[in-house]
Design a protein around this motif. Structure first.
Motif, short mmCIF file in Angstrom:
data_model
loop_
_atom_site.label_atom_id
_atom_site.label_comp_id
_atom_site.label_asym_id
_atom_site.label_seq_id
_atom_site.Cartn_x
_atom_site.Cartn_y
_atom_site.Cartn_z
N SER A 120 -49.08 -52.71 -60.72
CA SER A 120 -50.44 -53.18 -60.45
C SER A 120 -50.52 -53.95 -59.13
CB SER A 120 -50.92 -54.10 -61.58
OG SER A 120 -50.94 -53.42 -62.81
N LEU A 121 -51.70 -53.94 -58.56
CA LEU A 121 -51.97 -54.79 -57.41
C LEU A 121 -52.02 -56.25 -57.85
CD1 LEU A 121 -54.85 -52.83 -55.61
CD2 LEU A 121 -52.46 -52.97 -54.89
N SER A 122 -51.61 -57.13 -56.97
CA SER A 122 -51.81 -58.56 -57.21
C SER A 122 -53.26 -58.90 -56.88
CB SER A 122 -50.87 -59.37 -56.30
OG SER A 122 -51.28 -59.22 -54.94
N PRO A 123 -53.75 -60.09 -57.27
CA PRO A 123 -55.10 -60.49 -56.85
C PRO A 123 -55.27 -60.44 -55.33
CG PRO A 123 -54.33 -61.92 -58.60
CD PRO A 123 -53.16 -61.06 -58.23
N LEU A 124 -54.24 -60.86 -54.59
CA LEU A 124 -54.30 -60.78 -53.13
C LEU A 124 -54.37 -59.32 -52.69
CD1 LEU A 124 -54.12 -61.88 -50.25
CD2 LEU A 124 -51.62 -61.93 -50.50
N GLY A 125 -53.59 -58.46 -53.34
CA GLY A 125 -53.60 -57.04 -53.00
C GLY A 125 -54.97 -56.41 -53.19
N GLU A 126 -55.69 -56.81 -54.23
CA GLU A 126 -57.04 -56.29 -54.43
C GLU A 126 -57.97 -56.75 -53.31
OE1 GLU A 126 -58.34 -57.37 -58.32
OE2 GLU A 126 -57.02 -55.93 -59.33
N LEU A 127 -57.84 -58.00 -52.89
CA LEU A 127 -58.66 -58.50 -51.79
C LEU A 127 -58.32 -57.77 -50.49
CD1 LEU A 127 -58.64 -62.35 -52.50
CD2 LEU A 127 -60.53 -60.74 -52.88
N GLU A 128 -57.04 -57.52 -50.27
CA GLU A 128 -56.64 -56.77 -49.07
C GLU A 128 -57.26 -55.37 -49.08
OE1 GLU A 128 -52.26 -58.12 -47.69
OE2 GLU A 128 -52.32 -56.96 -49.55
N ALA A 129 -57.25 -54.72 -50.23
CA ALA A 129 -57.82 -53.38 -50.33
C ALA A 129 -59.32 -53.39 -50.05
CB ALA A 129 -57.55 -52.80 -51.72
N ILE A 130 -59.99 -54.42 -50.51
CA ILE A 130 -61.43 -54.55 -50.26
C ILE A 130 -61.70 -54.73 -48.77
CG2 ILE A 130 -63.41 -56.09 -50.62
CD1 ILE A 130 -62.32 -56.49 -53.50
N GLU A 131 -60.87 -55.51 -48.10
CA GLU A 131 -61.06 -55.73 -46.66
C GLU A 131 -60.81 -54.43 -45.88
OE1 GLU A 131 -62.38 -58.18 -45.16
OE2 GLU A 131 -62.53 -59.43 -46.97
N ALA A 132 -59.81 -53.66 -46.27
CA ALA A 132 -59.57 -52.38 -45.61
C ALA A 132 -60.77 -51.45 -45.81
CB ALA A 132 -58.30 -51.74 -46.16
N ALA A 133 -61.31 -51.44 -47.02
CA ALA A 133 -62.47 -50.60 -47.31
C ALA A 133 -63.69 -51.04 -46.52
CB ALA A 133 -62.77 -50.64 -48.81
N THR A 134 -63.84 -52.34 -46.35
CA THR A 134 -64.97 -52.87 -45.58
C THR A 134 -64.88 -52.42 -44.13
OG1 THR A 134 -65.15 -54.78 -47.04
CG2 THR A 134 -66.14 -54.98 -44.85
N TYR A 135 -63.67 -52.45 -43.57
CA TYR A 135 -63.50 -51.95 -42.20
C TYR A 135 -63.90 -50.48 -42.11
CZ TYR A 135 -61.23 -49.81 -38.21
OH TYR A 135 -60.99 -49.05 -37.08
N LEU A 136 -63.46 -49.66 -43.08
CA LEU A 136 -63.74 -48.23 -43.02
C LEU A 136 -65.21 -47.89 -43.28
CD1 LEU A 136 -60.56 -46.77 -44.77
CD2 LEU A 136 -61.17 -46.62 -42.35
N SER A 137 -65.98 -48.87 -43.78
CA SER A 137 -67.40 -48.60 -44.06
C SER A 137 -68.18 -48.31 -42.78
CB SER A 137 -68.03 -49.79 -44.80
OG SER A 137 -68.11 -50.93 -43.96
N ARG A 138 -67.62 -48.63 -41.62
CA ARG A 138 -68.32 -48.35 -40.35
C ARG A 138 -68.22 -46.88 -39.97
NH1 ARG A 138 -66.46 -52.34 -36.57
NH2 ARG A 138 -66.02 -53.55 -38.44
N PHE A 139 -67.39 -46.11 -40.68
CA PHE A 139 -67.23 -44.68 -40.40
C PHE A 139 -67.81 -43.85 -41.54
CE2 PHE A 139 -63.56 -47.01 -38.67
CZ PHE A 139 -63.78 -46.80 -37.32
N HIS A 140 -68.42 -42.73 -41.20
CA HIS A 140 -68.95 -41.82 -42.23
C HIS A 140 -67.85 -40.84 -42.61
CE1 HIS A 140 -71.97 -38.49 -43.52
NE2 HIS A 140 -71.54 -39.19 -44.55
N LEU A 141 -67.21 -41.07 -43.73
CA LEU A 141 -66.07 -40.28 -44.15
C LEU A 141 -66.51 -39.10 -45.00
CD1 LEU A 141 -63.66 -43.19 -45.16
CD2 LEU A 141 -63.78 -41.99 -42.96
N GLN A 142 -65.90 -37.95 -44.75
CA GLN A 142 -66.25 -36.77 -45.54
C GLN A 142 -65.59 -36.80 -46.91
OE1 GLN A 142 -65.40 -33.03 -43.62
NE2 GLN A 142 -66.59 -31.86 -45.10
N HIS A 143 -64.32 -37.20 -46.95
CA HIS A 143 -63.60 -37.28 -48.22
C HIS A 143 -62.76 -38.55 -48.24
CE1 HIS A 143 -64.65 -33.15 -49.26
NE2 HIS A 143 -64.23 -32.76 -48.06
N VAL A 144 -62.54 -39.08 -49.43
CA VAL A 144 -61.62 -40.19 -49.64
C VAL A 144 -60.58 -39.71 -50.64
CG1 VAL A 144 -61.30 -42.58 -50.36
CG2 VAL A 144 -63.42 -41.90 -49.19
#
Length: 293
Positions: free
Chosen positions: A99-123
């Motif tokens: 499992s992800l740690s609580p910090l790991g979940e926050l890190e994943a959210i920050e990475a996703a927030t950065y990628l929100s500036r791009f229109h991705l076709q598939h994830v």
């Protein structure tokens, strides 16, 4: 692929490099690479960043040109920090579904927030829980930030080939219990030391990872971008291929937790351009623990 070794550095030069499924070229442009001081140093954490991000001074994000004509773009995301199953005794876990740690979940959210500036076709995602969490964060922020667009995928694309390296009988063991010499031989692709109980070598891993990557590229249209959330060794497999790097050197590649790597692929020739490697958004989080993997 040619290398010129000096005391602390590798210099790489742009030459063709055949691969499993595409011909791909690197774009080092005589890039100076910081090399791991020894095989032992490279066991836990890579130190080579072949394409450090050129940062925008205003937004503190990488400068990134539009996708070139005739190319497709992939964002390679590593999952966030995990809860090591050995607790205070860090052990190798590989393809175990930790499992992800609580910090790991926050890190994943920050990475996703950065990628929100791009229109991705598939994830896309590894089938492991820690990667699927990050992929769903990416997809959710795509929906929020691109409401004016029709979403290409209603759910993440799970590809088995993006599963992390199976450590086999080494799972649950520490570095000392496995032995630094054994790990160094493994990193150098000595397949005679591949662990039992279903353990994989780097060549076996890379073969299936590139098949999954090719499938993701196949469903990504020319001029579009997709993302994949996966793992350390999976990301190293794709980055080393794009750079034309010998597989025996890929354990030295630096790929931080919840970091993002961007690679462009020519649809006709398979030429690959690494735009940046292992960019991690600066968001005020504490430093992650990134030990045995």
């Amino acid at each position: 692929w040619q290398t010129q070794m000096k005391t602390e550095y590798i210099f790489a030069f742009q030459v063709p490099s055949p691969s499993v499924s595409h011909q791909r070229l690197n774009r080092f442009r005589n890039t100076k690479l910081l090399h791991a001081g020894s095989a032992d140093d490279a066991v836990f954490v890579g130190t080579v960043n072949a394409a450090p991000a050129i940062m925008c001074e205003v937004e503190s994000v990488p400068l990134l040109d539009p996708i070139p004509d005739g190319f497709k773009r992939l964002f390679l995301v590593r999952h966030g920090e995990v809860i090591n199953p050995g607790g205070d005794r860090p052990v190798y876990y590989g393809a175990m579904d930790v499992s992800l740690s609580p910090l790991g979940e926050l890190e994943a959210i920050e990475a996703a927030t950065y990628l929100s500036r791009f229109h991705l076709q598939h994830v896309a995602s590894s089938p492991l829980t820690r990667a699927k969490f990050g992929a769903r964060q990416v997809l959710a922020r795509q929906t929020l930030s691109n409401e004016e667009h029709n979403n290409d995928s209603d759910d993440i694309v799970v590809l088995e080939g993006f599963r992390e390296l199976d450590r086999g009988s080494w799972c649950g063991l520490t570095k000392d219990e496995i032995g630094a010499e054994m790990l160094a031989r493994f990193d150098a692709c000595d397949e005679s030391v591949t662990p039992g109980d279903g353990g994989e070598s780097y060549p076996a891993l890379k073969s299936r990872v590139l098949e999954a990557m090719d499938e993701l590229l196949r469903i990504t249209d020319v001029g579009r971008a997709s993302a994949v959330v996966s793992h350390l060794q999976v990301t190293r497999s794709m980055v080393s291929e794009a750079l034309g790097m010998d597989i025996a050197e890929m354990a030295g590649l630096a790929i931080s937790t919840a970091s993002i790597t961007c690679i462009d692929y020519c649809a006709e020739t398979g030429i690959s351009n690494v735009q940046f490697q292992s960019f991690k958004p600066e968001c005020g989080l504490e430093e992650s623990t990134d030990g045995a993997n």
